[in-house]
Design an enzyme around this catalytic site. Structure first.
Site, PDB file in Angstrom:
ATOM      1  N   ASP A  49       0.844  -1.190   0.000  1.00 53.47           N
ATOM      2  CA  ASP A  49       0.000   0.000   0.000  1.00 53.47           C
ATOM      3  C   ASP A  49       0.884   1.247   0.000  1.00 53.47           C
ATOM      4  O   ASP A  49       2.043   1.208   0.424  1.00 53.47           O
ATOM      5  CB  ASP A  49      -0.895   0.033   1.243  1.00 53.47           C
ATOM      6  CG  ASP A  49      -1.930  -1.085   1.246  1.00 53.47           C
ATOM      7  OD1 ASP A  49      -2.251  -1.594   0.162  1.00 53.47           O
ATOM      8  OD2 ASP A  49      -2.401  -1.430   2.341  1.00 53.47           O
ATOM      9  N   HIS A  95      29.346 -14.588  31.530  1.00 53.74           N
ATOM     10  CA  HIS A  95      28.951 -13.663  30.471  1.00 53.74           C
ATOM     11  C   HIS A  95      27.841 -12.732  30.956  1.00 53.74           C
ATOM     12  O   HIS A  95      27.162 -13.024  31.942  1.00 53.74           O
ATOM     13  CB  HIS A  95      28.496 -14.436  29.235  1.00 53.74           C
ATOM     14  CG  HIS A  95      29.612 -15.055  28.474  1.00 53.74           C
ATOM     15  ND1 HIS A  95      29.477 -15.561  27.192  1.00 53.74           N
ATOM     16  CD2 HIS A  95      30.930 -15.243  28.802  1.00 53.74           C
ATOM     17  CE1 HIS A  95      30.629 -16.032  26.774  1.00 53.74           C
ATOM     18  NE2 HIS A  95      31.522 -15.864  27.736  1.00 53.74           N
ATOM     19  N   CYS A 109      26.300 -15.635  22.686  1.00 56.57           N
ATOM     20  CA  CYS A 109      27.152 -16.705  22.166  1.00 56.57           C
ATOM     21  C   CYS A 109      26.360 -18.001  22.014  1.00 56.57           C
ATOM     22  O   CYS A 109      25.439 -18.284  22.781  1.00 56.57           O
ATOM     23  CB  CYS A 109      28.348 -16.918  23.084  1.00 56.57           C
ATOM     24  SG  CYS A 109      27.907 -17.573  24.715  1.00 56.57           S
ATOM     25  N   CYS A 123      25.102 -18.699  26.084  1.00 61.40           N
ATOM     26  CA  CYS A 123      24.075 -17.733  26.492  1.00 61.40           C
ATOM     27  C   CYS A 123      22.787 -17.891  25.699  1.00 61.40           C
ATOM     28  O   CYS A 123      21.693 -17.665  26.216  1.00 61.40           O
ATOM     29  CB  CYS A 123      24.613 -16.306  26.343  1.00 61.40           C
ATOM     30  SG  CYS A 123      25.908 -15.923  27.551  1.00 61.40           S
TER      31      CYS A 123
END
Length: 575
Positions: A208, A472, A503, A513
């Protein structure tokens, strides 16, 4: 504006296929007429009402020589030019009065203006002047010559995301039509490419005018047809980003299966229609929520491709796009804004028809009616009223085509998140950077900061090595929250902000992590910089998060600062 620039000659009249140009694109019959016939011929020759027409110029030449672009601050303007509108009789027009079709189908001018144009001989049928009693028959060619003043559009640039021999992927700005339609012709993506970039392209997908984001432009008919075929066969996954009114439900995927129909083609109004609508389905999931503005960022996955589908489905469930001038406009819909399809649609259409005439557009987020309206000024050439410039609600819509991807993963294209989807998140990325700055210097490790946010409030922070061991930042933020609450879970709707990509591999053998994030309710991960291979080679956290329905969002603008902090002390390494 040079009419010949970027264009190639049509096949000669004796060629086998005169309906295609040299790129293989099909040409509309009226476009062929425009390239070959003069306005003088089309408007009746010696009997033409306008004696100023230059007999020797084709319709196409007259238009393109008159129009030219002007960048005026936030607006892209086109100088006024003479325009001869051509169209063949559509099926629904057959055996109807010409004036009735003009009034019912077009909003460009008032009924009185159309009557005046016909009465003064500016409209012809098959090159003969029409009148107010003219009936349209099958095969008739209607011509209407006028002095055209195109509305301005945004001056934001068209960004090229990717290009090869077949297609160009662009990031279309909001407030710019894709191709000539209605009051727009040269202020469109395809015409800007033709006359400013010297390139002939055809859209493979349509957005659009107000929708921004990823669009594909084919360089040839074959490449265009091939891409369009994939989309039609639903072998392409589409993702859009929207900013909506209210606190969208967190974590759960909401699927809206509601059929849609066009209630008014003239107004472009689409609604949920349980009886006569076409099958329509959209999946929604919240990305983030900002309590300061009471708006949510929502990922939208349309499974069908109906007109205004995302906008109407969001309105129906009570979370319309916050600055939508059509579907979150309280003047048009009332305070309920059409939730659950509850509205007096006759009144809705009457109200909507006034927008852009005597009422400026407005929206829930920008209620000021400072949009385009008809002014008291009159064009000295056409004698028609002049419109004011467009306002914010006429140029912006918080709906963005973000990613298109082949179902078989053979290709994938995406744009950046639009700034309106990141504004409320930047303060949390700044906080994550402050956390990273708390790290001491190190020659062998990296400094990262992380922040956990729920419903606009910080619930925990962390930085590299804040807790004992080689910990960490994401790990520290999570463990601190778990210790504080006594629970190994974070609240539903929690977002994580980290200065570096989480990580996916821990060389020390600790849990990566990204896996820690996947063990929680977290469904959105914001990062300041994508982790380079110099940190952990082949980090696959992005793919792992996406595969588990965690939205991964890069917030641009912090890359240099994040990397500098990450490597603080590395310059002291003795080689």
């Amino acid at each position: 504006m040079d009419a010949s620039r970027g264009k190639k000659r049509l096949h000669s009249p004796g060629a086998a296929d005169v309906s295609r140009d040299v790129y293989g694109f099909k040409m509309k019959a009226q476009d062929i007429v425009k390239s070959r016939l003069t306005a003088y011929e089309q408007m009746g020759g010696e009997s033409a009402a306008d004696k100023s027409i230059v007999p020797s110029k084709t319709i196409e030449e007259e238009e393109s020589e008159g129009a030219s672009y002007i960048i005026d601050g936030r607006l892209r303007r086109v100088n006024p030019y003479y325009f001869t509108y051509l169209t063949y009789c559509k099926m629904r027009w057959r055996d109807r009065k010409l004036i009735d079709v003009f009034i019912d189908e077009f909003r460009d001018k008032s009924p009185e203006a159309y009557k005046k144009a016909i009465g003064e001989g500016h409209v012809t049928l098959n090159q003969k002047p029409a009148n107010l009693e003219t009936i349209i028959r099958n095969g008739d060619l209607i011509s209407h010559r006028s002095y055209k003043r195109e509305p301005p559009v945004t001056s934001r640039p068209i960004k090229i995301v990717y290009e090869d021999d077949d297609i160009i992927a662009i990031d279309k700005p909001s407030g710019m039509p894709v191709h000539p339609v209605g009051r727009y012709r040269y202020n469109t993506v395809t015409k800007i490419f033709q006359h400013e970039f010297g390139r002939i392209v055809h859209p493979c997908n349509r957005l659009d005018r107000l929708t921004s984001g990823l669009m594909f432009l084919g360089k040839s008919s074959k490449s265009t047809d091939r891409f369009v075929k994939q989309i039609r066969e639903r072998s392409v996954n589409k993702e859009y980003i929207a900013r909506v009114v209210g606190k969208f439900p967190p974590n759960e995927e909401i699927v809206v299966d509601k059929p849609l129909s066009t209630l008014s083609p003239k107004l472009g109004l689409n609604v949920v229609d349980e009886e006569n609508g076409k099958e329509s389905s959209t999946e929604f999931r919240r990305v983030s929520y900002d309590p300061e503005t009471n708006t949510s960022i929502v990922k939208c996955h349309p499974l069908t491709g109906r007109s205004h589908q995302i906008r109407v489905h969001l309105q129906y469930i009570g979370y319309p796009i916050a600055n939508d001038p059509m579907y979150s406009n309280q003047f048009v819909w009332g305070p309920n804004m059409g939730k659950n399809g509850e509205a007096d649609f006759k009144q809705v259409m009457e109200n909507l028809d006034r927008i852009g005439k005597d009422r400026g557009s407005s929206s829930w987020f920008h209620p000021e009616e400072d949009g385009e309206i008809i002014t008291d000024q009159v064009c000295p050439i056409s004698g028609l009223p002049i419109y004011s410039d467009p306002g914010p609600n006429d140029l912006d819509l918080w709906l963005h085509a973000y990613r298109y991807e082949a179902a078989d993963k053979s290709w994938s294209y995406k744009t950046e998140y639009p700034e309106w989807a990141l504004q409320s998140s930047r303060k949390f990325m700044r906080q994550a950077i402050e956390e990273a700055n708390k790290c001491g210097e190190t020659q062998t490790q990296f400094n990262v900061g992380a922040v956990l946010v729920n419903n606009g409030e910080i619930i925990s922070t962390g930085h590299s090595r804040e807790l004992e061991g080689n910990t960490h930042a994401e790990q520290c933020a999570l463990e601190k929250y778990f210790t504080k609450t006594g629970s190994r879970e974070v609240p539903i709707g929690t977002e994580i902000y980290t200065t570096m990509e989480p990580c996916s591999l821990r060389l020390s053998g600790n849990l990566p992590c990204v896996d820690r994030i996947l063990e929680t309710n977290i469904k959105t991960c914001f990062v300041g910089v994508v982790e380079p291979d110099t940190f952990v080679k082949n980090n696959t956290s992005v793919n792992k998060l996406r595969e588990n329905n965690v939205e991964y969002v890069h917030i641009p603008g912090y890359e240099e600062e994040c990397l500098e902090i990450a490597k603080k002390g590395h310059e002291k390494i003795v080689h």
